[in-house]
Design an enzyme around this catalytic site. Structure first.
Site, PDB file in Angstrom:
ATOM      1  N   GLY A 273      -7.269  10.613   8.689  1.00 47.74           N
ATOM      2  CA  GLY A 273      -8.303   9.709   9.187  1.00 47.74           C
ATOM      3  C   GLY A 273      -9.294   9.335   8.101  1.00 47.74           C
ATOM      4  O   GLY A 273      -9.144   9.694   6.932  1.00 47.74           O
TER       5      GLY A 273
ATOM      6  N   ARG B  58       0.827  -1.207   0.000  1.00 52.37           N
ATOM      7  CA  ARG B  58       0.000   0.000   0.000  1.00 52.37           C
ATOM      8  C   ARG B  58       0.868   1.267   0.000  1.00 52.37           C
ATOM      9  O   ARG B  58       0.556   2.255  -0.657  1.00 52.37           O
ATOM     10  CB  ARG B  58      -0.911  -0.026   1.232  1.00 52.37           C
ATOM     11  CG  ARG B  58      -1.792   1.163   1.393  1.00 52.37           C
ATOM     12  CD  ARG B  58      -2.689   0.987   2.610  1.00 52.37           C
ATOM     13  NE  ARG B  58      -3.934   0.336   2.275  1.00 52.37           N
ATOM     14  CZ  ARG B  58      -5.037   0.983   1.868  1.00 52.37           C
ATOM     15  NH1 ARG B  58      -5.033   2.292   1.753  1.00 52.37           N
ATOM     16  NH2 ARG B  58      -6.125   0.337   1.579  1.00 52.37           N
TER      17      ARG B  58
ATOM     18  N   ASP C 168      -7.880  14.916   6.442  1.00 50.28           N
ATOM     19  CA  ASP C 168      -6.609  14.597   7.096  1.00 50.28           C
ATOM     20  C   ASP C 168      -6.379  13.094   6.954  1.00 50.28           C
ATOM     21  O   ASP C 168      -7.017  12.441   6.116  1.00 50.28           O
ATOM     22  CB  ASP C 168      -6.579  15.126   8.538  1.00 50.28           C
ATOM     23  CG  ASP C 168      -7.638  14.474   9.419  1.00 50.28           C
ATOM     24  OD1 ASP C 168      -8.152  13.401   9.050  1.00 50.28           O
ATOM     25  OD2 ASP C 168      -7.937  15.045  10.485  1.00 50.28           O
TER      26      ASP C 168
ATOM     27  N   ARG D 221     -10.371   5.300  -1.790  1.00 50.69           N
ATOM     28  CA  ARG D 221      -9.172   4.746  -1.149  1.00 50.69           C
ATOM     29  C   ARG D 221      -8.711   5.674  -0.036  1.00 50.69           C
ATOM     30  O   ARG D 221      -8.776   6.895  -0.187  1.00 50.69           O
ATOM     31  CB  ARG D 221      -8.021   4.639  -2.149  1.00 50.69           C
ATOM     32  CG  ARG D 221      -8.282   3.695  -3.276  1.00 50.69           C
ATOM     33  CD  ARG D 221      -7.969   2.264  -2.898  1.00 50.69           C
ATOM     34  NE  ARG D 221      -8.356   1.398  -3.994  1.00 50.69           N
ATOM     35  CZ  ARG D 221      -8.622   0.113  -3.855  1.00 50.69           C
ATOM     36  NH1 ARG D 221      -8.550  -0.465  -2.676  1.00 50.69           N
ATOM     37  NH2 ARG D 221      -8.982  -0.600  -4.892  1.00 50.69           N
ATOM     38  N   ILE D 222      -8.247   5.064   1.020  1.00 49.46           N
ATOM     39  CA  ILE D 222      -7.616   5.832   2.091  1.00 49.46           C
ATOM     40  C   ILE D 222      -6.179   6.122   1.677  1.00 49.46           C
ATOM     41  O   ILE D 222      -5.457   5.198   1.283  1.00 49.46           O
ATOM     42  CB  ILE D 222      -7.586   5.013   3.410  1.00 49.46           C
ATOM     43  CG1 ILE D 222      -8.993   4.507   3.756  1.00 49.46           C
ATOM     44  CG2 ILE D 222      -6.987   5.824   4.534  1.00 49.46           C
ATOM     45  CD1 ILE D 222      -9.981   5.569   4.080  1.00 49.46           C
TER      46      ILE D 222
ATOM     47  N   THR E  69     -15.440  15.030  -0.479  1.00 47.26           N
ATOM     48  CA  THR E  69     -16.890  15.139  -0.293  1.00 47.26           C
ATOM     49  C   THR E  69     -17.378  13.814   0.275  1.00 47.26           C
ATOM     50  O   THR E  69     -16.886  12.744  -0.096  1.00 47.26           O
ATOM     51  CB  THR E  69     -17.629  15.426  -1.611  1.00 47.26           C
ATOM     52  OG1 THR E  69     -17.610  14.259  -2.422  1.00 47.26           O
ATOM     53  CG2 THR E  69     -17.002  16.573  -2.364  1.00 47.26           C
ATOM     54  N   HIS E  70     -18.352  13.906   1.165  1.00 51.16           N
ATOM     55  CA  HIS E  70     -18.850  12.691   1.813  1.00 51.16           C
ATOM     56  C   HIS E  70     -20.375  12.760   1.905  1.00 51.16           C
ATOM     57  O   HIS E  70     -20.925  13.797   2.280  1.00 51.16           O
ATOM     58  CB  HIS E  70     -18.247  12.565   3.223  1.00 51.16           C
ATOM     59  CG  HIS E  70     -18.684  11.317   3.916  1.00 51.16           C
ATOM     60  ND1 HIS E  70     -18.207  10.071   3.554  1.00 51.16           N
ATOM     61  CD2 HIS E  70     -19.575  11.111   4.908  1.00 51.16           C
ATOM     62  CE1 HIS E  70     -18.792   9.154   4.313  1.00 51.16           C
ATOM     63  NE2 HIS E  70     -19.630   9.757   5.135  1.00 51.16           N
TER      64      HIS E  70
END
Ligand code: GRF
Length: 192
Positions: free
Chosen positions: A142, A64, A140, A90-91, A107-108
């Site tokens: 998280g 990763r 950020d 993806r994080i 955006t969430h």
């Protein structure tokens, strides 16, 4: 204001940005549109509109951290002022966040800090909330955390399915995203 947009899926939010730029109602320069996988329709939309596109395929990397570094380098090569995660699923790690610190916008489809994660709409519906919505925020390291730039509320109907609710949220999400990008392009990002 140069923007790199990251997508994973259909890219309807991206399309709203492309349309607003084409119509001259949003003053940003789209430097490139990229995805984490081949075949994301959002990338096709950008290519059709004549923009540069790229894929940094998550599955092509064993580690990763290597994928993160490759993505960071690729995005940085366009020298963006803003990186927009528009349905990018993806994080990203701290290396990416630090490189674009305070300039990575997400955006969430829920009212953060409620219902973070990949299933914000499903989780809100399952919980039984009567109002949900969408959030545009500075991301950020998280999962869907970081300073909130704008939010809009959407009423949950008794008849809603995940799909119908998400469609109504996305109407607000597109509006909020365009407003927020317009504000940033005119006035800059709020001071951290
Ligand atoms: C949006 O609701 C976004 O917030 C969520 O996935 C959806 C992406 O939709 N993470 P699209 O790819 O812009 O159509």
């Amino acid at each position: 204001m140069r923007i790199v947009v990251l997508v994973s899926g259909t890219g309807s939010n991206l399309q709203a940005v492309l349309d607003a730029v084409a119509e001259g109602t949003l003053d940003v320069e789209i430097a490139a549109v990229g995805a984490d996988r081949p075949g994301a329709y959002g990338v096709q939309r950008a290519a059709d509109a004549g923009y540069e596109t790229f894929v940094v395929d998550f599955r092509a990397y064993d580690r990763r951290s290597d994928w993160n570094r490759a993505l960071t380098d690729k995005v940085a090569s366009y020298s963006p002022d803003i990186v927009l995660s528009s349905g990018f699923m993806r994080i990203v790690d701290e290396h990416f966040i630090n490189t674009f610190e305070g300039r990575y916008i997400n955006t969430h489809p829920a009212l953060l800090p409620s219902f973070p994660g990949a299933h914000g709409v499903r989780d809100a519906l399952a919980y039984g909330v009567k109002v949900t919505g969408c959030t545009v925020h500075i991301a950020d390291a998280g999962v869907d955390t970081g300073p909130i730039l704008a939010q809009a509320a959407v009423e949950v109907l008794d008849t809603d399915t995940e799909e119908t609710l998400h469609e109504r949220i996305k109407i607000q999400e597109r509006r909020l995203l365009l407003e927020t990008l317009g504000r940033i392009s005119a006035k800059g990002l709020p001071a951290a």
